[in-house]
Enzyme design. Structure first.
Site, PDB file in Angstrom:
ATOM      1  CD  GLU A 242      -8.673  -9.347  -3.871  1.00  9.59           C
ATOM      2  OE1 GLU A 242      -7.502  -9.633  -3.530  1.00  9.59           O
ATOM      3  OE2 GLU A 242      -9.552  -9.008  -3.061  1.00  9.59           O
TER       4      GLU A 242
ATOM      5  CG  PHE B 181     -13.507   1.427   6.836  1.00  9.80           C
ATOM      6  CD1 PHE B 181     -12.915   0.854   5.725  1.00  9.80           C
ATOM      7  CD2 PHE B 181     -14.156   0.599   7.750  1.00  9.80           C
ATOM      8  CE1 PHE B 181     -12.959  -0.523   5.508  1.00  9.80           C
ATOM      9  CE2 PHE B 181     -14.209  -0.783   7.546  1.00  9.80           C
ATOM     10  CZ  PHE B 181     -13.612  -1.334   6.417  1.00  9.80           C
TER      11      PHE B 181
ATOM     12  CG  ASN C 206      -3.730  -2.105   6.768  1.00 11.87           C
ATOM     13  OD1 ASN C 206      -3.577  -1.797   5.596  1.00 11.87           O
ATOM     14  ND2 ASN C 206      -4.754  -2.810   7.190  1.00 11.87           N
TER      15      ASN C 206
ATOM     16  NE  ARG D  86      -6.173 -12.289   5.162  1.00 12.27           N
ATOM     17  CZ  ARG D  86      -6.844 -11.126   5.160  1.00 12.27           C
ATOM     18  NH1 ARG D  86      -6.783 -10.317   4.101  1.00 12.27           N
ATOM     19  NH2 ARG D  86      -7.548 -10.742   6.193  1.00 12.27           N
TER      20      ARG D  86
ATOM     21  CE  LYS E 297      -3.997  -2.192   2.247  1.00 11.68           C
ATOM     22  NZ  LYS E 297      -5.025  -2.048   3.324  1.00 11.68           N
TER      23      LYS E 297
ATOM     24  NE  ARG F 216      -2.335  -5.467   7.135  1.00  6.61           N
ATOM     25  CZ  ARG F 216      -3.452  -6.049   6.750  1.00  6.61           C
ATOM     26  NH1 ARG F 216      -3.974  -7.037   7.466  1.00  6.61           N
ATOM     27  NH2 ARG F 216      -4.064  -5.657   5.655  1.00  6.61           N
TER      28      ARG F 216
ATOM     29  CG  HIS G  56      -5.353  -6.243  -0.412  1.00  3.60           C
ATOM     30  ND1 HIS G  56      -6.587  -6.337   0.176  1.00  3.60           N
ATOM     31  CD2 HIS G  56      -5.360  -7.102  -1.467  1.00  3.60           C
ATOM     32  CE1 HIS G  56      -7.314  -7.228  -0.508  1.00  3.60           C
ATOM     33  NE2 HIS G  56      -6.591  -7.694  -1.513  1.00  3.60           N
TER      34      HIS G  56
ATOM     35  CB  THR H  45      -7.192  -5.630   9.802  1.00  2.85           C
ATOM     36  OG1 THR H  45      -7.670  -6.837   9.196  1.00  2.85           O
ATOM     37  CG2 THR H  45      -7.564  -4.442   8.935  1.00  2.85           C
TER      38      THR H  45
ATOM     39  CE1 TYR I 264      -9.397  -3.363   0.072  1.00  5.35           C
ATOM     40  CE2 TYR I 264      -8.383  -1.431  -0.893  1.00  5.35           C
ATOM     41  CZ  TYR I 264      -8.287  -2.571  -0.134  1.00  5.35           C
ATOM     42  OH  TYR I 264      -7.083  -2.938   0.433  1.00  5.35           O
TER      43      TYR I 264
HETATM   44  P1  ATP Z   1      -7.027  -5.929   3.194  1.00  6.69           P
HETATM   45  O1  ATP Z   1      -8.353  -6.233   2.572  1.00  6.69           O
HETATM   46  O2  ATP Z   1      -6.507  -4.541   2.858  1.00  6.69           O
HETATM   47  O3  ATP Z   1      -6.032  -7.007   2.949  1.00  6.69           O
HETATM   48  P2  ATP Z   1      -7.961  -6.943   5.672  1.00  6.69           P
HETATM   49  O4  ATP Z   1      -8.520  -8.050   4.848  1.00  6.69           O
HETATM   50  O5  ATP Z   1      -7.051  -7.297   6.800  1.00  6.69           O
HETATM   51  O6  ATP Z   1      -7.180  -5.915   4.760  1.00  6.69           O
HETATM   52  P3  ATP Z   1     -10.578  -5.753   5.604  1.00  6.69           P
HETATM   53  O7  ATP Z   1     -11.582  -6.017   6.647  1.00  6.69           O
HETATM   54  O8  ATP Z   1     -10.731  -6.420   4.273  1.00  6.69           O
HETATM   55  O9  ATP Z   1      -9.120  -6.042   6.228  1.00  6.69           O
HETATM   56  O10 ATP Z   1     -10.536  -4.177   5.376  1.00  6.69           O
HETATM   57  C1  ATP Z   1      -9.936  -3.623   4.212  1.00  6.69           C
HETATM   58  C2  ATP Z   1      -9.087  -2.443   4.587  1.00  6.69           C
HETATM   59  O11 ATP Z   1      -9.923  -1.403   5.060  1.00  6.69           O
HETATM   60  C3  ATP Z   1      -8.105  -2.696   5.724  1.00  6.69           C
HETATM   61  O12 ATP Z   1      -6.865  -3.194   5.296  1.00  6.69           O
HETATM   62  C4  ATP Z   1      -7.944  -1.323   6.327  1.00  6.69           C
HETATM   63  O13 ATP Z   1      -6.953  -0.563   5.634  1.00  6.69           O
HETATM   64  C5  ATP Z   1      -9.290  -0.707   6.113  1.00  6.69           C
HETATM   65  N1  ATP Z   1     -10.096  -0.840   7.328  1.00  6.69           N
HETATM   66  C6  ATP Z   1     -10.651  -1.963   7.821  1.00  6.69           C
HETATM   67  N2  ATP Z   1     -11.322  -1.717   8.960  1.00  6.69           N
HETATM   68  C7  ATP Z   1     -11.169  -0.394   9.194  1.00  6.69           C
HETATM   69  C8  ATP Z   1     -11.628   0.499  10.203  1.00  6.69           C
HETATM   70  N3  ATP Z   1     -12.387   0.076  11.208  1.00  6.69           N
HETATM   71  N4  ATP Z   1     -11.277   1.791  10.094  1.00  6.69           N
HETATM   72  C9  ATP Z   1     -10.519   2.241   9.071  1.00  6.69           C
HETATM   73  N5  ATP Z   1     -10.060   1.438   8.074  1.00  6.69           N
HETATM   74  C10 ATP Z   1     -10.383   0.168   8.137  1.00  6.69           C
HETATM   75 MG    MG Z   2      -9.676  -7.707   3.104  1.00  6.30          MG
END
Ligand code: ATP
Ligand code: MG
Length: 137
Positions: free
Chosen positions: A126, A57, A112, A85, A9, A102, A115, A91, A49
């Site tokens: 994807e 968010f 973070n 993962r 990212k 992370r 992805h 996350t 996304y």
């Molecule tokens: P990613 O999809 O980026 O790999 P993830 O699968 O760990 O991350 P997701 O639940 O898919 O997490 O959320 C996607 C992204 O949205 C997260 O990586 C984070 O950057 C953002 N995100 C998730 N939860 C929050 C939150 N509560 N507040 C702000 N940003 C968030």
């Molecule tokens: Mg995700």
């Protein structure tokens, strides 16, 4: 052999840790089958996304993902999706286990560092989103 999509990212690209993150993958048995640095626009980041479109968010997430270049990669290996993962960590970097990407390179839940696809079905979609068949070698 499984494939999954990884994105380094904008925060991690700005910090200059593309190589350090790529090394985590290669050192842990994941081969980089495709890799490119791109600048996402709002439309592309929003489409990528789309599953999060209803989350509170979403706007910040799209804004963050377009705030600078990202590196998109196809990782290949045994259990590539879940292995990636595991290497990423939780996350929220504050909850990420020691030694994960992370924990070591991320600042906050928005910034973070990486992805990773969260299912094999999403991984296939994807990968197609960013790469043509010829680019994955
Ligand atoms: P990613 O999809 O980026 O790999 P993830 O699968 O760990 O991350 P997701 O639940 O898919 O997490 O959320 C996607 C992204 O949205 C997260 O990586 C984070 O950057 C953002 N995100 C998730 N939860 C929050 C939150 N509560 N507040 C702000 N940003 C968030
Ligand atoms: Mg995700």
């Amino acid at each position: 052999m499984e494939q999954t999509l990884s994105i380094i990212k904008p925060d991690a690209v700005k910090k200059g840790v593309i190589g350090k993150i790529a090394d985590r993958f290669e050192s842990n048995g994941l081969r980089i089958a495709a890799m490119k640095k791109i600048q996402l626009d709002t439309k592309t980041a929003g489409a990528f996304y789309a599953i999060h479109a209803e989350r509170p968010f979403f706007g910040e997430l799209v804004e963050f993902m377009t705030s600078g270049p990202v590196v998109v990669m196809v990782l290949e290996g045994e259990n590539a999706m879940s292995k990636n993962r595991d290497l990423m960590g939780a996350t929220n970097p504050k909850e990420a286990a020691a030694g994960t990407i992370r924990a070591d390179f991320a600042e906050s839940i928005d910034a973070n560092a990486v992805h990773g696809s969260d299912s094999l079905e999403n991984a296939a979609n994807e990968i197609q989103f960013f790469f043509s068949k010829e680019e994955v070698i």
